[in-house]
Scaffold this motif. Structure first.
Motif, PDB file in Angstrom:
ATOM      1  N   PRO A 135      19.494 -18.640  -1.277  1.00 55.29           N
ATOM      2  CA  PRO A 135      18.874 -17.362  -0.910  1.00 55.29           C
ATOM      3  C   PRO A 135      17.346 -17.413  -0.986  1.00 55.29           C
ATOM      4  N   ARG A 136      16.828 -18.078  -2.008  1.00 50.41           N
ATOM      5  CA  ARG A 136      15.370 -18.194  -2.132  1.00 50.41           C
ATOM      6  C   ARG A 136      14.797 -19.052  -1.006  1.00 50.41           C
ATOM      7  N   LEU A 137      15.510 -20.101  -0.608  1.00 54.69           N
ATOM      8  CA  LEU A 137      15.025 -20.957   0.472  1.00 54.69           C
ATOM      9  C   LEU A 137      14.949 -20.186   1.784  1.00 54.69           C
ATOM     10  N   LYS A 138      15.941 -19.348   2.060  1.00 55.64           N
ATOM     11  CA  LYS A 138      15.897 -18.534   3.277  1.00 55.64           C
ATOM     12  C   LYS A 138      14.694 -17.586   3.241  1.00 55.64           C
ATOM     13  N   GLU A 139      14.462 -16.988   2.095  1.00 58.44           N
ATOM     14  CA  GLU A 139      13.320 -16.077   1.943  1.00 58.44           C
ATOM     15  C   GLU A 139      12.008 -16.805   2.204  1.00 58.44           C
ATOM     16  N   ILE A 140      11.879 -18.009   1.664  1.00 52.03           N
ATOM     17  CA  ILE A 140      10.664 -18.804   1.864  1.00 52.03           C
ATOM     18  C   ILE A 140      10.485 -19.137   3.343  1.00 52.03           C
ATOM     19  N   ALA A 141      11.554 -19.598   3.988  1.00 46.76           N
ATOM     20  CA  ALA A 141      11.457 -19.944   5.411  1.00 46.76           C
ATOM     21  C   ALA A 141      10.991 -18.750   6.223  1.00 46.76           C
ATOM     22  N   HIS A 142      11.593 -17.598   6.016  1.00 45.20           N
ATOM     23  CA  HIS A 142      11.242 -16.407   6.793  1.00 45.20           C
ATOM     24  C   HIS A 142       9.840 -15.916   6.481  1.00 45.20           C
ATOM     25  N   ASP A 143       9.388 -16.078   5.238  1.00 48.82           N
ATOM     26  CA  ASP A 143       8.022 -15.684   4.880  1.00 48.82           C
ATOM     27  C   ASP A 143       6.988 -16.443   5.694  1.00 48.82           C
ATOM     28  N   HIS A 144       7.369 -17.644   6.130  1.00 45.15           N
ATOM     29  CA  HIS A 144       6.431 -18.490   6.879  1.00 45.15           C
ATOM     30  C   HIS A 144       6.795 -18.584   8.361  1.00 45.15           C
ATOM     31  N   GLY A 145       7.620 -17.679   8.843  1.00 42.78           N
ATOM     32  CA  GLY A 145       7.955 -17.652  10.264  1.00 42.78           C
ATOM     33  C   GLY A 145       8.886 -18.752  10.703  1.00 42.78           C
ATOM     34  N   ALA A 146       9.578 -19.371   9.753  1.00 44.75           N
ATOM     35  CA  ALA A 146      10.503 -20.465  10.074  1.00 44.75           C
ATOM     36  C   ALA A 146      11.946 -19.979   9.983  1.00 44.75           C
ATOM     37  N   LEU A 147      12.829 -20.696  10.654  1.00 42.56           N
ATOM     38  CA  LEU A 147      14.259 -20.405  10.593  1.00 42.56           C
ATOM     39  C   LEU A 147      14.914 -21.237   9.490  1.00 42.56           C
ATOM     40  N   LEU A 148      16.076 -20.790   9.035  1.00 45.86           N
ATOM     41  CA  LEU A 148      16.891 -21.590   8.129  1.00 45.86           C
ATOM     42  C   LEU A 148      18.079 -22.135   8.914  1.00 45.86           C
ATOM     43  N   ILE A 149      18.149 -23.463   9.021  1.00 45.65           N
ATOM     44  CA  ILE A 149      19.282 -24.143   9.640  1.00 45.65           C
ATOM     45  C   ILE A 149      20.158 -24.701   8.528  1.00 45.65           C
ATOM     46  N   VAL A 150      21.432 -24.354   8.534  1.00 44.95           N
ATOM     47  CA  VAL A 150      22.368 -24.852   7.535  1.00 44.95           C
ATOM     48  C   VAL A 150      23.334 -25.822   8.214  1.00 44.95           C
ATOM     49  N   ASP A 151      23.343 -27.049   7.731  1.00 45.64           N
ATOM     50  CA  ASP A 151      24.180 -28.113   8.284  1.00 45.64           C
ATOM     51  C   ASP A 151      25.516 -28.113   7.537  1.00 45.64           C
ATOM     52  N   GLU A 152      26.548 -27.590   8.194  1.00 45.09           N
ATOM     53  CA  GLU A 152      27.877 -27.462   7.603  1.00 45.09           C
ATOM     54  C   GLU A 152      28.844 -28.524   8.121  1.00 45.09           C
ATOM     55  N   VAL A 153      28.299 -29.611   8.663  1.00 41.57           N
ATOM     56  CA  VAL A 153      29.162 -30.627   9.261  1.00 41.57           C
ATOM     57  C   VAL A 153      30.193 -31.134   8.252  1.00 41.57           C
ATOM     58  N   MET A 154      29.764 -31.340   7.003  1.00 40.33           N
ATOM     59  CA  MET A 154      30.686 -31.837   5.991  1.00 40.33           C
ATOM     60  C   MET A 154      31.228 -30.720   5.095  1.00 40.33           C
ATOM     61  N   SER A 155      30.433 -29.698   4.851  1.00 41.34           N
ATOM     62  CA  SER A 155      30.818 -28.671   3.874  1.00 41.34           C
ATOM     63  C   SER A 155      31.596 -27.514   4.490  1.00 41.34           C
ATOM     64  N   GLY A 156      31.772 -27.510   5.799  1.00 38.37           N
ATOM     65  CA  GLY A 156      32.444 -26.402   6.464  1.00 38.37           C
ATOM     66  C   GLY A 156      33.960 -26.507   6.476  1.00 38.37           C
ATOM     67  N   PHE A 157      34.591 -25.401   6.858  1.00 39.25           N
ATOM     68  CA  PHE A 157      36.033 -25.309   7.098  1.00 39.25           C
ATOM     69  C   PHE A 157      36.861 -25.610   5.848  1.00 39.25           C
ATOM     70  N   GLY A 158      36.579 -24.815   4.804  1.00 32.93           N
ATOM     71  CA  GLY A 158      37.405 -24.815   3.612  1.00 32.93           C
ATOM     72  C   GLY A 158      37.082 -25.858   2.581  1.00 32.93           C
ATOM     73  N   ARG A 159      36.230 -26.777   2.903  1.00 34.90           N
ATOM     74  CA  ARG A 159      35.939 -27.864   1.977  1.00 34.90           C
ATOM     75  C   ARG A 159      35.510 -27.348   0.597  1.00 34.90           C
ATOM     76  N   THR A 160      34.751 -26.260   0.567  1.00 34.71           N
ATOM     77  CA  THR A 160      34.222 -25.723  -0.690  1.00 34.71           C
ATOM     78  C   THR A 160      35.109 -24.635  -1.290  1.00 34.71           C
ATOM     79  N   GLY A 161      36.229 -24.313  -0.638  1.00 43.36           N
ATOM     80  CA  GLY A 161      37.037 -23.175  -1.052  1.00 43.36           C
ATOM     81  C   GLY A 161      36.610 -21.892  -0.370  1.00 43.36           C
ATOM     82  N   GLU A 162      35.596 -21.978   0.469  1.00 46.27           N
ATOM     83  CA  GLU A 162      35.159 -20.887   1.349  1.00 46.27           C
ATOM     84  C   GLU A 162      35.142 -21.448   2.769  1.00 46.27           C
ATOM     85  N   TRP A 163      35.022 -20.550   3.763  1.00 42.30           N
ATOM     86  CA  TRP A 163      34.943 -21.068   5.128  1.00 42.30           C
ATOM     87  C   TRP A 163      33.796 -22.058   5.267  1.00 42.30           C
TER      88      TRP A 163
END
Length: 446
Positions: A229-257
């Motif tokens: 959450p803090r990283l997203k806030e920092i990115a937006h404070d500086h006009g940048a986007l937050l890209i989250v790479d879910e290639v490995m962590s997506g689709f239930g791997r963590t117990g969440e989508w």
């Protein structure tokens, strides 16, 4: 006396010999490549040409989330290939449209529109270009302990040492520290504030900050709850986007989508692959928010692939997502993941060579140490691009000899089994790990 021909015949199966001669092994010195022929896979197990059966504790390359018996996915692919094996991206199919709708439904926040590709690295390439098109800036901040793919843009934003042979990469890529107390002079929250200072000093010219929510092949690094959450806030404070790479962590791997769901974060762009089809077809996806999607209504979306939205691949993706939902596999992964975590923690208590056990859900890492009183790794980053094997490789090989396949990267064993694994199968795999960790215990320094 053994003849040369007899020696050759004993050196693997005919398929293994042909493969070694005619096919490049990935990320390796070819003299060290020794492929194993897999003849069958079912459930959470696979079988080699000699009839040996193994529990797949790492879902092959952390991608077979559904295991090896997802008949609904296989049937969807076969049916689609008989109906229309390929149509150009300018056309559509029922599966492509419905998968796009499904991804808008299951992804966090207002992520709503998808570009389909054929792999995780292509999904990241698309994310880089979209961020640059949308913001008008070109710099991408990523982290040193990261892996984002093998194509030129993706390897450029990758931090791990496999990037070195491809450098210089694309311009405008900058590396930041990681939330990794084990191997850094900064604690995790100090590292995120360092990124804030980086963006400030870059003069707000950064298009995006790109991270894995939980680092995968560089160690299963789980940040503190407040980090993302803090990283997203920092990115937006500086006009940048937050890209989250879910290639490995997506689709239930963590117990969440998705890994981002663990931290309650809604990224601007999300990339995915692997579990998107459970590896039944090669498919990647880059999903963006409503605001970014609207931007391209009157600005050209200057990107595409021949196989974007390939009918068989999106059919697999749609069937896979439906399978996750219908079989409640995300919730199940959370429950079974707790059991795996308990068993791994017990292993850590028994084996002095385990420096740290970490992870969430069915995404766990066991990091090894040479010394019980301080964390000194057996495997170094340089080993990833060097010849020879390490103690960590020997631990994995011993587990394999005991009927369990577990991947390792640098100094960490990666436990990421199919979401369908049972507690009994976990017990069997842990027995193999218990025996394997004796190898690293015996190799410890006084």
């Amino acid at each position: 006396m053994t003849t040369d021909s007899e020696a050759d015949e004993s050196d693997g199966t005919e398929i293994e010999r042909l493969d070694k001669e005619y096919v490049f092994g990935t990320w390796s010195f070819q003299s060290e490549v020794s492929p194993t022929e897999v003849t069958h896979a079912e459930g959470v197990r696979f079988t080699d040409a000699d009839g040996n059966e193994f529990i797949d504790l790492s879902s092959q390359l952390m991608c077979s989330n559904l295991g090896h018996s997802a008949d609904a996915v296989a049937d969807a692919v076969a049916d689609q290939m008989r109906d229309a094996a390929y149509v150009a991206p300018g056309y559509t199919t029922e599966a492509r449209a419905k998968l796009g709708e499904k991804l808008a439904e299951i992804t966090p926040g207002d992520l709503s529109k998808t570009f389909f590709s054929t792999s995780g690295t292509e999904a990241v390439e698309a994310a880089i270009k979209i961020a640059r098109f949308y913001t008008g800036n070109h710099k991408i901040v990523s982290r040193y302990r990261s892996y984002h793919g093998a194509t030129y843009g993706s390897i450029s934003v990758t931090g791990d040492p496999r990037r070195l042979a491809a450098e210089p990469g694309i311009p405008g890529t900058i590396k930041a520290p990681d939330p990794y107390a084990y191997g850094s002079t900064l604690d995790p929250m100090e590292s995120v504030e360092y990124i804030d200072e980086m963006l400030e000093l870059e003069g707000d010219t950064v298009a995006a900050v790109l991270v894995e929510p939980i680092v995968g092949s560089n160690g299963i690094l789980v940040p503190p709850p407040e980090y993302l959450p803090r990283l997203k806030e920092i990115a937006h404070d500086h006009g940048a986007l937050l890209i989250v790479d879910e290639v490995m962590s997506g689709f239930g791997r963590t117990g969440e989508w998705f890994g981002a769901d663990v931290f309650g974060v809604e990224p601007d762009i999300m990339t995915m692959a692997k579990g998107l089809t459970g590896a039944y077809q090669p498919l990647g996806a880059t999903v963006v928010t409503d605001d970014i999607a609207v931007h391209f209504e009157d600005e050209m979306f200057c990107h595409g692939h021949t196989y974007s939205g390939h009918p068989a691949a999106v059919a697999a993706g749609l069937a896979a997502v439906e399978t996750y939902q219908e079989e409640n596999l995300i919730e199940r992964a959370s429950e079974v993941g707790e059991y795996l975590g308990e068993r791994v923690d017990a292993l850590a208590e028994r084996h002095p060579s385990v420096g740290e056990a970490r992870g969430v859900g069915l995404f766990r890492g066991i990091e090894l140490t040479k010394r019980e009183d301080e964390r000194v790794p057996f495997g170094e980053r340089a080993d990833k691009i060097s010849k020879g094997s390490t103690v960590v490789d020997e631990v994995s090989a011993t587990a394999y000899d005991h009927g369990t396949y577990v991947a390792n990267m640098i100094n960490t064993l990666i436990l990421a089994p199919p979401l369908t694994i049972t507690e009994a199968e976990i017990d069997q795999a842990v027995e193999a790990l218990d025996a394997a960790l004796e190898v690293s215990d015996d190799a410890m320094e006084e």
